[in-house]
Design a protein around this motif. Structure first.
Motif, PDB file in Angstrom:
ATOM      1  N   PRO A 163       0.446  -0.884  -0.004  1.00  9.77           N
ATOM      2  CA  PRO A 163      -0.109   0.378   0.050  1.00  9.77           C
ATOM      3  C   PRO A 163       0.990   1.087  -0.075  1.00  9.77           C
ATOM      4  O   PRO A 163       2.100   1.334   0.256  1.00  9.77           O
ATOM      5  N   SER A 164       0.656   2.001  -0.298  1.00 10.58           N
ATOM      6  CA  SER A 164       0.853   3.820  -0.869  1.00 10.58           C
ATOM      7  C   SER A 164       1.218   4.258   0.437  1.00 10.58           C
ATOM      8  O   SER A 164       0.772   3.933   1.879  1.00 10.58           O
ATOM      9  N   PRO A 165       2.169   4.919   0.839  1.00 12.17           N
ATOM     10  CA  PRO A 165       1.919   5.894   2.216  1.00 12.17           C
ATOM     11  C   PRO A 165       1.318   5.981   2.879  1.00 12.17           C
ATOM     12  O   PRO A 165       0.976   6.674   3.731  1.00 12.17           O
ATOM     13  N   GLU A 166       0.422   7.411   1.486  1.00 12.99           N
ATOM     14  CA  GLU A 166      -0.410   8.611   1.572  1.00 12.99           C
ATOM     15  C   GLU A 166      -1.871   6.963   2.192  1.00 12.99           C
ATOM     16  O   GLU A 166      -2.464   7.191   3.641  1.00 12.99           O
ATOM     17  N   ALA A 167      -2.068   6.102   2.035  1.00  8.86           N
ATOM     18  CA  ALA A 167      -3.172   4.639   2.370  1.00  8.86           C
ATOM     19  C   ALA A 167      -2.575   4.553   3.391  1.00  8.86           C
ATOM     20  O   ALA A 167      -3.739   3.943   4.228  1.00  8.86           O
ATOM     21  N   LEU A 168      -1.273   4.013   3.866  1.00  7.67           N
ATOM     22  CA  LEU A 168      -1.271   3.861   4.793  1.00  7.67           C
ATOM     23  C   LEU A 168      -1.493   5.121   6.653  1.00  7.67           C
ATOM     24  O   LEU A 168      -1.559   4.788   7.668  1.00  7.67           O
TER      25      LEU A 168
END
Length: 477
Positions: A163-168
Motif C-alpha cells: 500500500p502507498s504511504p498516503e493510504a497507510l
C-alpha cells in the motif's frame, strides 16, 4: 466517525506504582476539544491536568498524584469527593475482571444487559470496598476497528500488497479514531465509570485489545504494513487508555522503560502482582520474547514475601488442548479455529515455553516458601485448577471470564470438563488437576462472572460471583 461527547469522561483511576508507602496514581479524562478538565484537589494542593492526545473532537488528559497506600483516603474533582479504599498493608479486597465486550456488535448492545455484571461489582464495592481492580485482558474488543477502510476491511483474510504511504497514513488515522470511539464508549458506561473513579485499576492486554488472535495469526498478516499499522494503533491506545501514558513515559512498574514489551510488577506489603506481556513479542511459535523472559527470570530470583498473584492473560493451567488442536488441524472445516488454540499455553507449539514458565513458578514459590496464584480470563468461562509445586506448596489457577462477554453454550463447558478428565503433567512430578468451583458440579461454569480475592489476617481466599448461580463459597489459597 468520532463525535463530540457532551459530557466529560473520567476520572478513570490507574495505579502507576506503589512506592514509599504511597500509591502513585493517574486519573484519566476525556473532554471535548478546547475544554480543560478541572484539577484534582488534595489536602493543601490542586494538581492540574496535562494533555496526552488530541482527537478530532476530544482531548485525553491525565493528572498524576499520590494517595496513602496504608489507609483509606479521598480526592476531590469537579466539586465531588471520591473515596479510595487504598490500604494495601493489611486486610484488603481485590476484584479481577476480564473480557469486557464481544467480537461482533459490542457497541450496539443495550447497556443494562451488557453491563449487568459491572452493576453487580459496583454494588459489591458499595457494601465492602475494593482496594484495586485487576483487568486481565480484552478490556476492549477491537475486532471491528478494521472495518470501513479499504486497506483493512477484509482483515485478516486479505491484506493488500505494497500500500502507498498516503493510504497507510489514512489507515492509521482511521484505526486511531476507531480505537478512541470504543474506549470512550466503554469508559462512559455509568456502571464502570462509577467504579473506575474510586478503585485504581491495573490492566494487561490480550488479543482482542488488538484483534482476534494477534500473534497467533500468520506472519504474512501480522508482519504486513497493514498488520503493523493495526498493532501500532492498538499499542498506542492501550498505553493511553489502559495505563494513562504514552511511549517514552511508562510508569516505574514496567520492566522495560523503552516498551519493547509491556510486562509490569507491583510490590506491596506481603503482595506481589506480576503481569507479563503475552502479546507484544508473541509469534506463532513463541508466547514471550527475550524481554518477557528476562522479566520473569528476574522476578523468579527476587525475594518476595507473602503472596504472588501472577496475571496470565491466557490460563496457565488447563486441559490437554494439544489433543483438540491435533484433531482440528486434521479437519479442514475446523482449521479456522487453529489460531484460537495456538493462543493457549497448552498448544503443541508452546509446549517447551509452558514447561519453562511452570518451572519458573515452581522455583519462585519454593525460593521463598509461599504459594503463587495465577489469575486469568480469556475463555469466557469460570474454572480453576491446581498444580502441586512440591514442599507442600501449590499453584492455584483461577479463571474469571468474562464480565461482559456472554457465556458460550453449556455443551462447550461440558466438553472441556470431559477433556479435563485426562489430566495433564507437563512437569514430571507436578500434576495439574482441573477442579470445580466451590459448590459447582462441573469443572467449567458457562456464566458471566468476576472474581473477588480477599486477604484477612494474612490468609487469602477467592470467590467467584456468577451471573446466575451467585456468589460461591470461599476457596482458601
Amino acid at each position: 466517525m468520532s463525535h463530540p461527547n457532551p459530557h466529560p469522561v473520567g476520572p478513570i483511576l490507574l495505579l502507576d506504582d506503589v512506592a514509599d508507602g504511597r500509591m502513585i496514581l493517574s486519573a484519566l479524562f476525556i473532554v471535548a476539544a478546547g475544554d480543560v478538565p478541572p484539577p484534582v484537589e488534595l489536602p493543601g494542593s490542586a494538581v492540574p491536568a496535562v494533555a496526552l492526545a488530541d482527537y478530532a473532537h476530544a482531548t485525553v488528559w491525565r493528572v498524576r498524584f499520590a494517595l496513602p497506600a496504608d489507609r483509606a483516603s479521598s480526592y476531590r474533582w469537579n466539586g465531588e469527593t471520591f473515596e479510595v479504599a487504598g490500604d494495601l498493608t493489611g486486610d484488603l479486597r481485590l476484584a479481577y475482571v476480564s473480557c469486557n465486550g464481544e467480537e461482533i456488535g459490542d457497541m450496539d448492545r443495550e447497556g443494562s444487559e451488557r453491563n449487568a455484571m459491572w452493576s453487580r461489582l459496583r454494588d459489591d464495592h458499595r457494601r465492602q470496598p475494593f482496594a484495586l481492580m485487576l483487568h486481565g485482558g480484552d478490556q476492549v474488543y477491537a475486532d471491528e476497528v478494521t472495518r470501513g477502510h479499504p486497506l483493512s476491511d477484509e482483515w485478516p483474510d486479505h491484506v493488500p500488497d505494497n500500500p502507498s504511504p498516503e493510504a497507510l497514513a489514512d489507515l492509521r488515522d482511521h484505526l486511531r479514531t476507531r480505537f478512541f470511539d470504543r474506549y470512550a464508549a466503554l469508559y462512559a458506561a455509568p456502571e464502570l465509570a462509577w467504579l473506575a473513579a474510586r478503585v485504581p485499576s491495573l490492566m494487561q492486554w490480550d488479543d482482542h485489545d488488538i484483534c482476534d488472535g494477534w500473534g497467533s495469526l500468520r506472519p504474512s498478516r501480522t508482519g504486513s504494513a497493514v498488520g503493523q499499522a493495526l498493532f501500532g494503533a492498538a499499542r498506542d491506545s492501550f498505553l493511553l487508555f489502559q495505563h494513562g501514558t504514552v511511549a517514552g513515559d511508562l510508569p516505574g512498574r514496567f520492566a522495560d522503560p523503552a516498551g519493547g514489551h509491556l510486562g509490569w510488577t507491583i510490590h506491596a506489603p506481603g503482595l506481589r502482582i506480576l503481569a507479563p506481556d503475552l502479546r507484544s513479542e508473541r509469534t506463532r511459535r513463541t508466547i514471550m520474547g527475550t524481554g518477557g523472559w528476562d522479566m520473569m527470570e528476574a522476578e523468579a530470583g527476587r525475594a518476595a514475601q507473602g503472596h504472588t498473584l501472577l496475571m496470565s492473560s491466557v490460563p496457565l493451567l488447563g486441559p490437554r488442548m494439544s489433543l483438540l488442536e491435533a484433531v482440528m488441524v486434521a479437519i479442514p472445516r475446523m482449521q479456522k479455529y487453529e489460531d484460537d488454540l495456538r493462543d493457549q499455553w497448552q498448544s503443541r507449539s508452546h509446549r517447551d515455553e509452558w514447561r519453562r514458565v511452570l518451572g519458573l513458578v515452581r522455583d519462585m514459590a519454593q525460593k521463598d516458601g509461599h504459594d503463587v496464584t495465577a489469575i486469568s480470563g480469556e475463555i469466557h468461562l469460570a474454572t480453576r485448577a491446581v498444580m502441586d509445586l512440591g514442599k507442600g506448596l501449590h499453584l492455584h489457577q483461577l479463571v474469571a471470564s468474562g464480565i461482559a462477554h456472554r457465556a458460550p453454550p453449556k455443551g462447550w463447558a461440558r466438553f472441556l470438563g470431559a477433556l479435563a478428565w485426562l489430566g495433564e503433567n507437563p512437569l514430571p512430578g507436578h500434576p495439574i488437576r482441573i477442579k470445580p468451583l466451590p459448590g459447582q458440579r462441573g469443572r467449567y461454569v458457562a456464566e458471566r462472572n468476576f472474581l473477588v480475592l480477599e486477604r484477612r489476617s494474612g490468609d487469602w481466599d477467592a470467590r467467584w460471583n456468577l451471573e446466575i448461580s451467585g456468589l460461591t463459597a470461599p476457596l482458601a489459597l
